[in-house]
Every structure is written in C-alpha cells, then in structure tokens.
Design a protein around this motif. Structure first.
Motif: not given
Length: 75
Positions: A2-17
């Motif tokens: 689960v922590i891998d998926r949360i981290a990946l979602i946050l990194v995607i948000i950062g990349a989009l930003n």
C-alpha cells in the motif's frame, strides 16, 4: 504494498504539478492551497519529496520476490 502505491500517487501528483509549472508557469498545488509558502502547500511538497525518495527503493527491489509475497495478490 500500500505504501508503494501511495508513494507512486504522490510522485505522479508532483510530476503533473511540475509539468504544469514547466508548460504553463502555473503551480496547481500553490493555487489550490493558498501559495507556495502556505502550510498546506509545504506539507504537500514535503510529502511528494518523501514519496520520491521512497520510490527510489522501487528501483532496487527484487520484483520476483514482490510477486510471490502474500500482499501481491491484495494490491
């Protein structure tokens, strides 16, 4: 995990930003949260940074071990 998926979602948000900043000169997180120095913005930036550090570990993991773990079928 689960922590891998949360981290990946946050990194995607950062990349989009960052993509928004690079293409349009517009910081979405700052616009939503009240500016770059707002507490909420800084928390989000910090979480994205920590998530990026966590994702570095994904590069060095043995994927075959992850596929055989009990969590692999629930994720």
């Amino acid at each position: 995990m689960v922590i891998d998926r949360i981290a990946l979602i946050l990194v995607i948000i950062g990349a989009l930003n960052w993509g928004s900043i690079g293409i349009f000169g517009f910081d979405v997180v700052a616009a939503i949260c009240g500016g770059q120095l707002a507490v909420v913005s800084r928390i989000i930036y910090t979480l994205v940074g920590i998530a990026g550090l966590w994702c570095i570990s994904l590069l060095f993991r043995d994927r075959s071990a992850d596929e055989h773990s009990p969590d692999a079928h629930h994720a």
